[in-house]
Enzyme design. Structure first.
Site, short mmCIF file in Angstrom:
data_model
loop_
_atom_site.label_atom_id
_atom_site.label_comp_id
_atom_site.label_asym_id
_atom_site.label_seq_id
_atom_site.Cartn_x
_atom_site.Cartn_y
_atom_site.Cartn_z
N LYS A 1 20.48 -34.11 -50.76
CA LYS A 1 20.32 -35.05 -49.64
C LYS A 1 19.35 -36.16 -50.07
O LYS A 1 19.78 -37.25 -50.37
CB LYS A 1 19.86 -34.29 -48.39
CG LYS A 1 20.96 -33.31 -47.90
CD LYS A 1 20.36 -32.07 -47.31
CE LYS A 1 21.24 -30.87 -47.20
NZ LYS A 1 22.58 -30.94 -46.70
N TRP B 1 21.16 -23.00 -40.01
CA TRP B 1 20.56 -22.68 -41.32
C TRP B 1 19.46 -21.65 -41.17
O TRP B 1 19.32 -20.76 -42.02
CB TRP B 1 20.09 -23.95 -42.03
CG TRP B 1 21.24 -24.82 -42.41
CD1 TRP B 1 21.54 -26.04 -41.93
CD2 TRP B 1 22.29 -24.48 -43.34
NE1 TRP B 1 22.70 -26.51 -42.50
CE2 TRP B 1 23.18 -25.58 -43.36
CE3 TRP B 1 22.56 -23.38 -44.14
CZ2 TRP B 1 24.33 -25.60 -44.16
CZ3 TRP B 1 23.70 -23.39 -44.95
CH2 TRP B 1 24.57 -24.48 -44.95
N ASP C 1 12.18 -24.44 -45.27
CA ASP C 1 13.41 -24.99 -45.83
C ASP C 1 13.40 -26.49 -45.49
O ASP C 1 13.68 -26.89 -44.36
CB ASP C 1 14.62 -24.30 -45.19
CG ASP C 1 15.95 -24.89 -45.65
OD1 ASP C 1 15.95 -25.88 -46.40
OD2 ASP C 1 16.99 -24.36 -45.23
C1 LIG Z 1 18.60 -27.15 -43.86
C2 LIG Z 1 19.57 -26.63 -44.86
N1 LIG Z 1 19.33 -25.45 -45.45
C3 LIG Z 1 20.18 -24.93 -46.36
C4 LIG Z 1 21.34 -25.57 -46.71
C5 LIG Z 1 22.26 -24.95 -47.72
O1 LIG Z 1 22.14 -25.63 -48.94
P1 LIG Z 1 23.05 -25.32 -50.19
O2 LIG Z 1 24.41 -25.80 -49.89
O3 LIG Z 1 22.38 -26.08 -51.30
O4 LIG Z 1 23.02 -23.86 -50.43
C6 LIG Z 1 21.63 -26.81 -46.13
C7 LIG Z 1 22.87 -27.54 -46.51
O5 LIG Z 1 23.25 -28.50 -45.91
C8 LIG Z 1 20.73 -27.34 -45.18
O6 LIG Z 1 20.98 -28.50 -44.58
MG LIG Z 2 20.65 -26.58 -39.03
#
Ligand SMILES: Cc1ncc(COP(=O)(O)O)c(C=O)c1O
Ligand SMILES: [Mg+2]
Ligand SMILES: Cc1ncc(COP(=O)(O)O)c(C=O)c1O
Ligand SMILES: [Mg+2]
Ligand SMILES: [Mg+2]
Ligand SMILES: [Mg+2]
Lengths: 364, 364
Positions: free
Chosen positions: B195, B102, B171
């Site tokens: 989550k 991520w 994030d």
């Molecule tokens: C740490 C993290 N950042 C970003 C995301 C992406 O999120 P989204 O699917 O809402 O765009 C996730 C999705 O699991 C995540 O775990």
């Molecule tokens: Mg990750």
């Protein structure tokens, strides 16, 4: 608590039978042992839901195979940017027909990314009509022509569509699925779900294959149609529950007999209300007859005072969200697919009784 | 159908008591005479819901008054663009700590809009740890430093945070509301709801006042934080139903005793699973002890074959979504706030029994 008649412009009324299904399966869906809200978007169960949703939409709208269907977030407002960021590829120019508040928002967003030509407008008469298409000159040096197919706030709708060489892009937010349309006439159709499709938080895009893959290099990945086409709307977590409820609404539309039958019901419902308004000495419609929306029906009395009194009494009688948009005033009845005929009949009865009482007061 | 134990990384398990409330009020909410899904986002009823949701979040996370709370669409993935589009204002440079998949996505999106400095990374060891913060040199010529507070895929988390002059952006998608945090240490926090907050389709942003109003001139209106601050998240139609369910989840967190109690439960749950894995001859954790996540716990056996067999048997016993992310393999148990202690106890019992059976087969 008994259910009210909800004339909200969006989010808006949903079919009760759909809500009851959602309720029944809320804690545990089918054999999944969990709520749809708890399902991984990559699970077999959810993939079935999103695929069924797409298949139903394709069937109901008769979407040709050279179009992709996307389930996105961000509302129709995000499309105001996403369309120019993806479609301004040759001429850096977009044409618009300006038919109201939502057209204007789309226009001002497109101006950030290219040139804009307003080729027709109904601003001269308070957006109370749709410009004549025969009078239209469409410059060939445009990347697309954008229209707002139904003007939620002003209560107008296009009854036919301009023929263009450039792709025709239409904001169908407030009248998608209200009548059959010929998708092949459009390059791109978009609509926020929260009127005729399902709960807020979902935006549907129907895009012709040749328009995918030309985004501006500075376009955010999430605003590039290609991102979502490549991943079948599962690039990131989609609004899963809104997609599920939308699937149920699409099933309901099919059960009703599809768009042909839905359209007939909508014509009947709108006629009930317009006929009453037109013969009424108290209430009137600000919209030219040939331009009238089947979905959003603004009306008014000649007095601010009486409008207010009407809204108070309507609310007390279970007719809610009848206020006109703050930019227009008066009243507005949004009568989307899920508003039952009976809701309009009762509203007309109530308006008729209200009118009698007013006339009595004035005459006494 | 009985409910299963759902170890999905997101969307993920929600408290049953919340789902039951949603179910009860699904067709008609309170005295509104309609479903929350049907409510105008400008109605008194919905304004109460969104205001209560914000008030609860502020109370639970102890958010200082110089921070705004936003309820947006687009997922955390849209924040990967929105953050640089809004925050790259002086140096056109952002720093990142790269702790996994991520982080990498956030990095590649920021590169579109400015320069990126990776000031630390755990890529050398497969992202199995969080880089030491004492070793960190933070260049003063950056607009912000971005971290991924919990790495959903790799199962690591920051246990303390870098001290920076530049705003710290985090994030928090996969560990928001899992323990108390000092919001005043951050310039901006974002998290997808799916989550620990509620259903998919909602993204929460907590932003310090001084970071609002500096968006790039080409930033889409919908990606400018200022747009949503100015309208209290009602610039356009927000994901109303997701906000409502999130409000109920926040009420549930408060009932549990707030984040202090939630954190204790999470420590207990994680310890149950890590202790079992660490003493187990069959299962092992790829993550360094000091960097371990409380929310996402990857584990594996030394054999692909046995992993597969484990997943099949787990599923048959009602433990679902235990597959590791496709980029990592093995298994992963995501044990967010709503996963009951009992779910972990039963999982550990099952793993223990599975291990015994395997050892017997090997020894026979
Ligand atoms: C740490 C993290 N950042 C970003 C995301 C992406 O999120 P989204 O699917 O809402 O765009 C996730 C999705 O699991 C995540 O775990
Ligand atoms: Mg990750
Ligand atoms: C025709 C039209 N376009 C765009 C919008 C904006 O939609 P959203 O709130 O989903 O951004 C609306 C909302 O009512 C609308 O009626
Ligand atoms: Mg309009
Ligand atoms: Mg009249
Ligand atoms: Mg071990």
């Amino acid at each position: 608590m008994e259910r009210v008649y909800n004339f909200s412009a969006g989010p808006s009324v949903l079919p009760v039978s759909v809500l009851e299904k959602v309720q029944k399966d809320l804690v545990s869906f089918g054999n999944a042992g969990m709520s749809v809200m708890e399902m991984s978007h990559r699970s077999k169960e959810f993939e079935e839901i999103i695929q069924k949703c797409e298949a139903l939409l394709r069937e109901i709208l008769e979407i040709p195979t050279n179009y992709k269907v996307l389930f996105l977030q961000g509302g129709a407002s995000t499309q105001f940017s996403m369309v120019p960021l993806n479609l301004l590829k040759h001429f850096q120019t977009a044409a618009f027909i300006n038919t109201g508040s939502w057209s204007k928002k789309a226009i001002s967003e497109a101006k950030k990314y290219g040139d804009v030509k307003i080729i027709a407008s109904s601003e001269d008469k308070n957006y109370s009509y749709i410009p004549k298409l025969e009078d239209l000159y469409i410059d060939p040096s445009i990347d697309y022509l954008h229209i707002t197919s139904n003007n939620t706030i002003e209560g107008t709708k296009f009854s036919s569509f301009p023929t263009t060489k450039a792709p025709l892009v239409a904001d169908f937010s407030s009248n998608i699925l209200s009548e059959p349309i010929d998708v092949s006439k459009f390059g791109l159709i978009y609509a926020g779900a929260q009127k005729n499709i399902g709960p807020a938080g979902l935006t549907i895009v129907i895009i012709r294959d040749d328009l995918i893959g030309h985004a501006n290099t500075l376009c955010p990945t999430m605003l590039d149609y290609k991102t979502h086409v490549g991943a079948s709307s599962l690039y990131n977590t989609p609004p899963t529950f809104s997609i599920y409820v939308s699937m149920l609404v699409l099933e309901w539309i099919k059960e009703q007999g599809g768009l042909k039958q839905i359209h007939e019901n909508n014509l009947l419902k709108a006629k009930l209300l317009y006929d009453f308004i037109d013969q009424s000495p108290l209430f009137s419609s600000p919209v030219e007859i040939e331009s009238r929306s089947l979905m959003n029906i603004p009306f008014s009395t000649s007095s601010e005072e009486i409008n207010k009194q009407f809204l108070v009494e309507a609310l007390a009688n279970g007719f809610v969200n009848l206020e006109g948009h703050r930019s227009v005033g008066g009243m507005r009845a949004s009568i989307y697919n899920a508003m039952p005929v009976e809701g309009i009949e009762k509203l007309v009865q109530f308006m008729s009784q209200f009118e009698k009482n007013i006339v009595e007061v004035i005459e006494s």
